[in-house]
Design an enzyme around this catalytic site. Sequence first.
Site, short mmCIF file in Angstrom:
data_model
loop_
_atom_site.label_atom_id
_atom_site.label_comp_id
_atom_site.label_asym_id
_atom_site.label_seq_id
_atom_site.Cartn_x
_atom_site.Cartn_y
_atom_site.Cartn_z
CB ALA A 65 -0.87 -0.02 1.25
N GLY A 109 0.64 -5.08 0.87
CA GLY A 109 -0.54 -5.16 0.00
C GLY A 109 -0.21 -5.78 -1.35
CD GLU A 112 -2.28 -7.75 2.77
OE1 GLU A 112 -2.18 -6.56 2.41
OE2 GLU A 112 -2.69 -8.06 3.89
CD GLU A 132 1.64 -5.65 5.64
OE1 GLU A 132 2.47 -6.55 5.93
OE2 GLU A 132 0.88 -5.73 4.67
N1 CO8 Z 1 4.61 3.22 -0.50
C1 CO8 Z 1 5.01 4.39 -1.01
N2 CO8 Z 1 6.19 4.55 -1.65
C2 CO8 Z 1 6.99 3.47 -1.77
C3 CO8 Z 1 6.62 2.20 -1.26
C4 CO8 Z 1 5.36 2.10 -0.60
N3 CO8 Z 1 4.91 0.94 -0.11
N4 CO8 Z 1 7.62 1.34 -1.52
C5 CO8 Z 1 8.57 2.02 -2.16
N5 CO8 Z 1 8.18 3.31 -2.34
C6 CO8 Z 1 8.93 4.40 -2.99
C7 CO8 Z 1 10.10 4.87 -2.13
O1 CO8 Z 1 9.64 5.80 -1.15
C8 CO8 Z 1 10.98 5.49 -3.17
O2 CO8 Z 1 10.47 6.76 -3.52
P1 CO8 Z 1 11.47 8.06 -3.57
O3 CO8 Z 1 12.43 7.73 -4.69
O4 CO8 Z 1 10.54 9.17 -3.89
O5 CO8 Z 1 12.14 8.12 -2.25
C9 CO8 Z 1 10.79 4.59 -4.38
O6 CO8 Z 1 9.55 3.90 -4.17
C10 CO8 Z 1 11.90 3.55 -4.53
O7 CO8 Z 1 11.99 2.85 -3.29
P2 CO8 Z 1 13.38 2.63 -2.51
O8 CO8 Z 1 14.33 3.76 -2.79
O9 CO8 Z 1 13.06 2.34 -1.09
O10 CO8 Z 1 13.91 1.32 -3.28
P3 CO8 Z 1 14.89 0.21 -2.70
O11 CO8 Z 1 15.25 -0.64 -3.88
O12 CO8 Z 1 15.99 0.82 -1.92
O13 CO8 Z 1 14.00 -0.64 -1.66
C11 CO8 Z 1 11.99 -1.81 -0.97
C12 CO8 Z 1 12.91 -1.39 -2.14
C13 CO8 Z 1 12.74 -2.81 -0.07
C14 CO8 Z 1 10.78 -2.48 -1.55
C15 CO8 Z 1 11.60 -0.56 -0.14
O14 CO8 Z 1 11.11 0.44 -1.02
C16 CO8 Z 1 10.54 -0.81 0.90
O15 CO8 Z 1 10.83 -1.35 1.95
N6 CO8 Z 1 9.28 -0.41 0.61
C17 CO8 Z 1 8.18 -0.50 1.54
C18 CO8 Z 1 7.71 -1.93 1.68
C19 CO8 Z 1 6.60 -2.01 2.69
O16 CO8 Z 1 6.78 -1.76 3.86
N7 CO8 Z 1 5.42 -2.40 2.23
C20 CO8 Z 1 4.26 -2.56 3.07
C21 CO8 Z 1 3.44 -1.33 3.03
S1 CO8 Z 1 2.09 -1.40 4.19
C22 CO8 Z 1 0.94 -2.32 3.41
O17 CO8 Z 1 1.08 -2.75 2.30
C23 CO8 Z 1 -0.33 -2.54 4.19
C24 CO8 Z 1 -1.28 -3.32 3.34
C25 CO8 Z 1 -2.60 -3.28 4.01
C26 CO8 Z 1 -3.67 -3.62 3.02
C27 CO8 Z 1 -3.74 -2.66 1.91
C28 CO8 Z 1 -4.06 -1.28 2.38
C29 CO8 Z 1 -4.23 -0.29 1.27
#
Ligand code: CO8
Length: 258
Positions: A65, A109, A112, A132
Amino acid sequence: MAYENILVETSGPVGLIRLNRPKALNALSDGLVTDMEKALNAFEDDPAIGVIVVTGSEKAFAAGADIKEMAGFGYMDAYLNDFITKKWGRLATCRKPTIAAVAGYALGGGCELAMMADIIIAADTAKFGQPEVTIGTIPGAGGTQRLTRAIGKAKAMEMCLTGRMMDAAEAERSGLVARVVPAADLLDEAMKLAERIAGMSRPVTMMVKECVNRAYEATLAEGLLFERRVFHSTFALEDQKEGMSAFGEKRQPAFKGK
Ligand code: CO8
C-alpha cells in the site's frame, strides 16, 4: 479507457493489467487501486475475455500500500471509507480465472494482491513479504489469512511477525506459487498459461474456480457436496457433450462457452 496508474491490453481471450507506478515501485495508491477495479470490471463484463493476468514491473509487482498516502490517516479515515475492502478485494471476487505474474518485490498489499489471484507465477527474482509489522501496522488485505492458508501457520507467523522476505524458490517450496520461471520468460509463461485456460470451456473454468475456492470456506463434507452438485450441472453444457465426443473421435474439442 485510458488509466493513469496501470496499462491495460488484451491478447485474444486474455486481459492483461500492468501496474504502472514505476517511481513508487507500484505502491498501491488509491488511484492505482481505483484504476485496477475499473479495469477488472471491464474485463469481467467483456465476453471476449476468458482469463485475466495482473503483473508489475521487473523490479516490483507492488511494494505494498502507498505508505506516504496512508501515513496521516486517522481511524475514521480508514473506517468510514472502508479502507481496503471495497476496491482492494475486487481481484478476489472476479469470477473469471486470474493469474498474478510476479517479478521483484511483492510486499505488504502487493503480496496480498498476488494472493487474491487464483494462480501466482513467480519470476526467479520474486520476493514475497508482509513487512507491515516493521512500520507499525499489520496486514489488512488478507496477509494474515490467505498467507496462513497458503503456507501454514509456522512460516506465515514468522513472516508476519518479522517482515522477513521469502524468495521465489522458498515460495514455490512452501506452496505460495504454482511455478517459478526465469525473469525474462515471466510474462510469456503467464500469457501461455492464461491462453491454455482460456481455451477450455469458459463456464467450466469458472466452475472449477468456484469449487477450489469453496475448499477455503467449507468443511470437507460441504465442499464435496458443493463439488458434486456443480459436477452434475456440467452435464447440462454443450461443452461437456463436445469435450467427450471429441475425446471419442480423437480430435481437439471446439468449446463454445455454453
Ligand atoms: N509506498 C510508497 N512509496 C513506496 C513504497 C510504498 N509501499 N515502496 C517504495 N516506495 C517508494 C520509495 O519511497 C521510493 O520513492 P522516492 O524515490 O521518492 O524516495 C521509491 O519507491 C523507490 O523505493 P526505494 O528507494 O526504497 O527502493 P529500494 O530498492 O531501496 O527498496 C523496498 C525497495 C525494499 C521495496 C523498499 O522500497 C521498501 O521497503 N518499501 C516498503 C515496503 C513495505 O513496507 N510495504 C508494506 C506497506 S504497508 C501495506 O502494504 C499494508 C497493506 C494493508 C492492506 C492494503 C491497504 C491499502
